[in-house]
Write an enzyme that holds these catalytic residues in place. Structure first.
Site, short mmCIF file in Angstrom:
data_model
loop_
_atom_site.label_atom_id
_atom_site.label_comp_id
_atom_site.label_asym_id
_atom_site.label_seq_id
_atom_site.Cartn_x
_atom_site.Cartn_y
_atom_site.Cartn_z
N ARG A 59 0.92 -1.07 -0.02
CA ARG A 59 0.12 0.10 0.01
C ARG A 59 0.94 1.17 0.00
NH1 ARG A 59 -2.26 -3.26 4.13
NH2 ARG A 59 -4.56 -3.94 3.51
N TYR A 87 -9.98 -10.26 -6.97
CA TYR A 87 -8.89 -10.20 -8.20
C TYR A 87 -8.98 -11.46 -8.89
CZ TYR A 87 -6.59 -6.60 -5.49
OH TYR A 87 -6.33 -5.47 -4.89
N HIS A 95 -2.31 2.83 -5.97
CA HIS A 95 -3.04 1.39 -5.45
C HIS A 95 -3.43 0.92 -7.08
CE1 HIS A 95 -5.95 -0.03 -2.86
NE2 HIS A 95 -7.07 0.11 -3.69
N LYS A 116 -2.63 -2.26 8.22
CA LYS A 116 -3.74 -1.96 8.60
C LYS A 116 -3.89 -2.91 10.01
CE LYS A 116 -6.42 -0.39 4.91
NZ LYS A 116 -7.75 -0.88 3.85
N HIS A 173 -4.43 -8.85 3.57
CA HIS A 173 -6.05 -8.57 3.85
C HIS A 173 -6.49 -9.42 4.81
CE1 HIS A 173 -6.79 -7.72 -0.81
NE2 HIS A 173 -6.34 -6.77 -0.10
N ARG A 206 -0.66 -1.76 -7.11
CA ARG A 206 -1.02 -2.95 -6.12
C ARG A 206 -2.09 -3.81 -6.74
NH1 ARG A 206 -1.50 -4.22 -0.44
NH2 ARG A 206 -3.56 -4.66 0.23
#
Length: 303
Positions: free
Chosen positions: A148, A272, A237, A172, A263, A240
């Site tokens: 990210r 994806y 982004h 995150k 994730h 990515r």
């Protein structure tokens, strides 16, 4: 008890017990009063069939709006159930409208090759500009490791683990993960490290801190323009997304990709799987065990 009285009691509970905001209460009131009007003032006694008919009338609304209205109904009937005014919650039998995730924008392989060709050309030579080497490394880490933007610009020098084979990423939720470094990225990293000021905390220092996400965005778009790629189609982004999509196209495991992207839920990674459907058909035909079995319906070869 009238619908209006039931709605008032429900909103009083939401304000007193759950601390709902004024805007939330207004939205609930609007949704419930509209539902009551649609059912001719019979919302309190509505059954599953009534609610299905009501939700069918919301098909023209945005999915998020219809989902919000159903949420209001579920909480309203849960309140009536708790109060003993109903024996069931009919809204629980109504399927929640699903919001389809938009497919991510990605770059084609040709676009990526143009970006790398330009970055490598600018970073070539015995004494290339430090900014050019930095740009090439940023590109390698965005497309080669799927970081990210916030993770990339804030990388500390100590994030490099082992024999420069991994990066320790704090993503995150303050969760750490290991991200593999490609051989290409390791070679560019070896060129970049001597160019960082001694004692610098960040891998990509700028002033007293590190480069910003906005600056990274600008640098990428400037590179795209020089490479003949539409700058509006390029962002951290998007790179990515390209990393993830192109890796899946190459046969990567979805679970491994989830770990690399950081994730929490594999459902996020599954977006994806929008890769070329023809490739998926070819994959089944080549890799599935049935592909190695004789086709019983196939005509026998002529002698």
């Amino acid at each position: 008890m009238t619908d209006a009285a039931a709605i008032d009691r429900f909103l009083e509970m939401m304000a007193a017990e759950r601390g709902a905001s004024r805007n939330t209460l207004a939205a609930y009131r609007r949704d419930l009063e509209q539902a009551a009007a649609s059912m001719n003032g019979a919302i309190e006694a509505a059954d599953v069939a009534d609610l299905r008919q009501l939700m069918a009338g919301y098909q023209s609304l945005a999915t998020s709006s219809a989902a919000r209205k159903l949420s209001a109904l579920r909480q309203f009937y849960a309140f009536l159930l708790d109060e003993g005014d109903r024996a069931d919650n009919p809204a629980l039998d109504i399927a929640r409208p699903t919001t389809r995730r938009p497919l991510p924008r990605i770059l084609t392989h040709d676009h990526v090759e143009h970006l790398f060709a330009q970055a490598e050309q600018e970073a070539a030579g015995e004494v290339p500009p430090a900014a050019a080497v930095r740009m090439l490394l940023l590109l390698e880490l965005l497309y080669g490791s799927g970081l990210r933007a916030s993770e990339l610009v804030s990388l500390p020098r100590r994030a490099i683990a082992g024999e420069h084979e991994f990066l320790i990423i704090r993503g995150k939720g303050d969760k750490e993960r290991l991200v593999p470094l490609s051989d290409r990225a390791r070679r560019v990293l070896a060129r970049w490290m001597p160019l960082i000021a001694e004692g610098a905390i960040w891998l990509f220092p700028s002033g007293r801190s590190h480069i910003s996400r906005v600056r990274l965005f600008q640098m990428l778009r400037d590179l795209a323009a020089r490479a003949g790629v539409d700058p509006t189609a390029v962002s951290p982004h998007v790179l990515r997304h390209a990393f993830a999509t192109h890796l899946l196209e190459g046969g990567a495991d979805l679970r491994a990709l989830q770990l690399m992207l950081g994730h929490a839920d594999i459902a996020t990674t599954e977006i994806y799987t929008h890769v070329d459907s023809r490739r998926l058909v070819e994959l089944v035909n080549r890799r599935h065990p049935l592909a190695r079995m004789a086709d019983v319906d196939a005509p026998a070869p002529s002698s």
